[in-house]
Write an enzyme that holds these catalytic residues in place. Structure first.
Site, PDB file in Angstrom:
ATOM      1  CE1 TYR A 124      47.138  44.646  52.967  1.00 18.55           C
ATOM      2  CE2 TYR A 124      46.765  46.222  54.630  1.00 18.55           C
ATOM      3  CZ  TYR A 124      47.318  45.254  54.071  1.00 18.55           C
ATOM      4  OH  TYR A 124      48.575  45.015  54.784  1.00 18.55           O
ATOM      5  CG  ASP A 152      51.860  41.300  50.329  1.00 22.59           C
ATOM      6  OD1 ASP A 152      50.758  41.823  50.723  1.00 22.59           O
ATOM      7  OD2 ASP A 152      52.903  41.585  50.667  1.00 22.59           O
ATOM      8  NE  ARG A 159      50.909  38.608  59.694  1.00 21.34           N
ATOM      9  CZ  ARG A 159      50.543  39.825  59.514  1.00 21.34           C
ATOM     10  NH1 ARG A 159      50.342  40.706  60.448  1.00 21.34           N
ATOM     11  NH2 ARG A 159      50.212  40.160  58.337  1.00 21.34           N
ATOM     12  CE  LYS A 214      54.847  46.969  51.433  1.00 17.81           C
ATOM     13  NZ  LYS A 214      54.084  45.886  52.296  1.00 17.81           N
ATOM     14  CG  HIS A 238      52.735  41.918  54.123  1.00 17.79           C
ATOM     15  ND1 HIS A 238      52.045  42.460  53.438  1.00 17.79           N
ATOM     16  CD2 HIS A 238      52.720  42.374  55.509  1.00 17.79           C
ATOM     17  CE1 HIS A 238      51.181  43.137  54.174  1.00 17.79           C
ATOM     18  NE2 HIS A 238      51.646  43.077  55.417  1.00 17.79           N
ATOM     19  NE  ARG A 241      53.618  42.265  59.798  1.00 19.19           N
ATOM     20  CZ  ARG A 241      53.505  42.170  61.036  1.00 19.19           C
ATOM     21  NH1 ARG A 241      54.872  42.023  61.898  1.00 19.19           N
ATOM     22  NH2 ARG A 241      52.625  42.711  61.818  1.00 19.19           N
ATOM     23  CG  ASP A 269      59.236  45.803  51.882  1.00 21.04           C
ATOM     24  OD1 ASP A 269      59.241  44.605  51.677  1.00 21.04           O
ATOM     25  OD2 ASP A 269      58.134  46.425  51.992  1.00 21.04           O
ATOM     26  N   GLY A 270      62.305  44.231  52.849  1.00 25.49           N
ATOM     27  CA  GLY A 270      62.463  42.935  53.717  1.00 25.49           C
ATOM     28  C   GLY A 270      63.810  42.749  54.080  1.00 25.49           C
ATOM     29  N   GLY A 271      64.153  42.760  55.380  1.00 20.95           N
ATOM     30  CA  GLY A 271      65.625  42.375  55.826  1.00 20.95           C
ATOM     31  C   GLY A 271      66.771  43.684  55.733  1.00 20.95           C
ATOM     32  NE  ARG A 273      66.158  44.263  59.861  1.00 24.01           N
ATOM     33  CZ  ARG A 273      65.000  44.517  59.319  1.00 24.01           C
ATOM     34  NH1 ARG A 273      65.053  45.319  58.165  1.00 24.01           N
ATOM     35  NH2 ARG A 273      64.050  43.725  59.523  1.00 24.01           N
ATOM     36  NE  ARG A 293      59.314  42.423  61.605  1.00 24.46           N
ATOM     37  CZ  ARG A 293      59.046  41.903  60.305  1.00 24.46           C
ATOM     38  NH1 ARG A 293      59.787  42.229  59.255  1.00 24.46           N
ATOM     39  NH2 ARG A 293      58.115  40.856  60.214  1.00 24.46           N
TER      40      ARG A 293
END
Ligand SMILES: Cc1cc2nc3c(=O)[nH]c(=O)nc-3n(C[C@H](O)[C@H](O)[C@H](O)COP(=O)(O)O)c2cc1C
Ligand SMILES: CC(C)CC(=O)C(=O)O
Length: 341
Positions: A124, A152, A159, A214, A238, A241, A269-271, A273, A293
């Protein structure tokens, strides 16, 4: 397999820490949308193509990976497991996956580098440019191969789980080890709502490392990123988030990839799996994926072995679905392998 590790991670973690790792911003609409968008994709496999043995090896910005899979930068690994980022680094290295170390890592980069395979560092950009420049020098000296600048996060997403749980600080004994200043005092990460393209130009001027942005979702920003001389893009929200309501990454990817037109590597990225999600990402225009995650589930459930298990399973699953789809290599995945719903 992932579901089982996730359940074990949940058992292993304090509820407030589980919520921090698992949660998203606002109503968590985007968090859910990421997985749903991949689940909606339908594949149209090819047959009888005698494709022979698959080869998943992928080179990104000079970094050679066993498969088009990297560990997404996530904060505070020592909250998930006592070995923290050292376990993540060792697990990723054993799996031949890339590792993007978070700026909010709870282990010094020099110690991570000693056990890691190829690693990149997520930054950052801090309003204090001298501090940022010193950190860039530090990660360069430690052997970092690319800088991933998160764009982002002009402010923190809200949160709500963390607010409910009162989770705002790391427990005593843990800190962001790479945010020490010259005197050894640890700083907080500052989000900078004043960040513009000039800051990317500044960074370009102080480092020879490839710069990857990113958190790009709009094709016009992808075009600007190319014009500003960055080396790669990560289509990301993100993990849901930051801006709740932001478009799912699988839905944003095709327009960004089209705008880039092959001029730079595009990651997403994101989801992600399943191997089929990676295959879908490749067909929608990505060169590789990052996983957030699920790596944390592996880490919390089993340290370095858990991380390796997650990454190996995803690569094996990708190998299988490539075979089932009639494709031999990630680069050869054609766009017409997916149909829009
Ligand atoms: C617990 C947690 C911490 C994160 N910390 C960071 C971070 O420090 N820097 C960053 O750029 N992204 C961070 N992210 C976002 C991830 O890099 C990535 O975009 C996201 O997790 C991908 O979605 P997935 O978890 O569904 O795979 C974090 C995500 C999670 C879940
Ligand atoms: C410490 C934070 C800056 C890490 C982050 O980006 C996140 O929790 O999503």
């Amino acid at each position: 397999m992932l579901a089982e590790l996730r359940a074990r991670a949940r058992d292993a973690l304090e509820p407030a820490h589980w919520d921090y790792f698992e949660g998203g911003a606002g109503d968590e609409r985007t968090l859910r949308a990421n997985e749903e968008a991949f689940a909606r994709v339908r594949l149209v496999p090819r047959v009888l193509r005698a494709t022979g043995p698959r080869d998943l090896r992928t080179t990104l910005l000079g970094t050679e990976l066993r498969a088009p899979i990297l560990v997404a930068p996530t904060a505070f690994h020592r909250l998930a497991h006592r070995d923290g980022e050292l376990a993540t680094a060792a697990g990723a290295a054993a799996a031949g996956a890339g590792y993007v170390v978070s700026m909010a890592a709870t282990t010094p980069v020099e110690a991570i580098a000693a056990v890691a395979g190829p690693w990149w560092f997520q930054l950052y950009l801090q309003p204090d440019r001298d501090f940022t420049a010193a950190l860039v020098r530090r990660v360069e000296a430690a052997g970092c191969r690319a800088l991933v600048v998160s764009v982002d996060s002009p402010v923190f997403g809200r949160r709500e789980r963390d607010h409910r749980n009162g989770f705002h600080d790391l427990p005593a004994g843990l800190c962001c080890e790479n945010l020490r200043d010259a005197a050894g005092a640890v700083r907080d990460i500052a989000m900078d709502a004043g960040l513009g393209w000039a800051a990317i130009g500044w960074l370009r001027g102080i480092t020879g490392l490839p710069i990857v942005l990113k958190g790009v979702l709009h094709p016009a920003d992808a075009e600007l990123a190319v014009e500003h001389g960055v080396s790669g893009l990560i289509v990301s929200n993100h993990g849901g988030r930051q801006l709740d309501g932001a478009v799912a990454t699988a839905d944003a990817l095709p327009a960004v990839a089209k705008a880039v037109g092959g001029r730079l590597p595009v990651l997403v990225d994101g989801g992600v799996r399943r191997g089929a999600d990676i295959l879908a990402a490749l067909a929608l225009g990505a060169d590789a994926v990052l996983v957030g995650r699920p790596v944390l589930w592996g880490l919390a459930a089993g340290g370095a072995d858990g991380v390796r298990l997650v990454l190996d399973s995803l690569a094996e699953d990708l190998d299988r679905v490539l075979a089932l789809a009639g494709v031999r290599t990630p680069a050869a995945v054609p766009p017409d392998l997916v149909v829009s719903p």
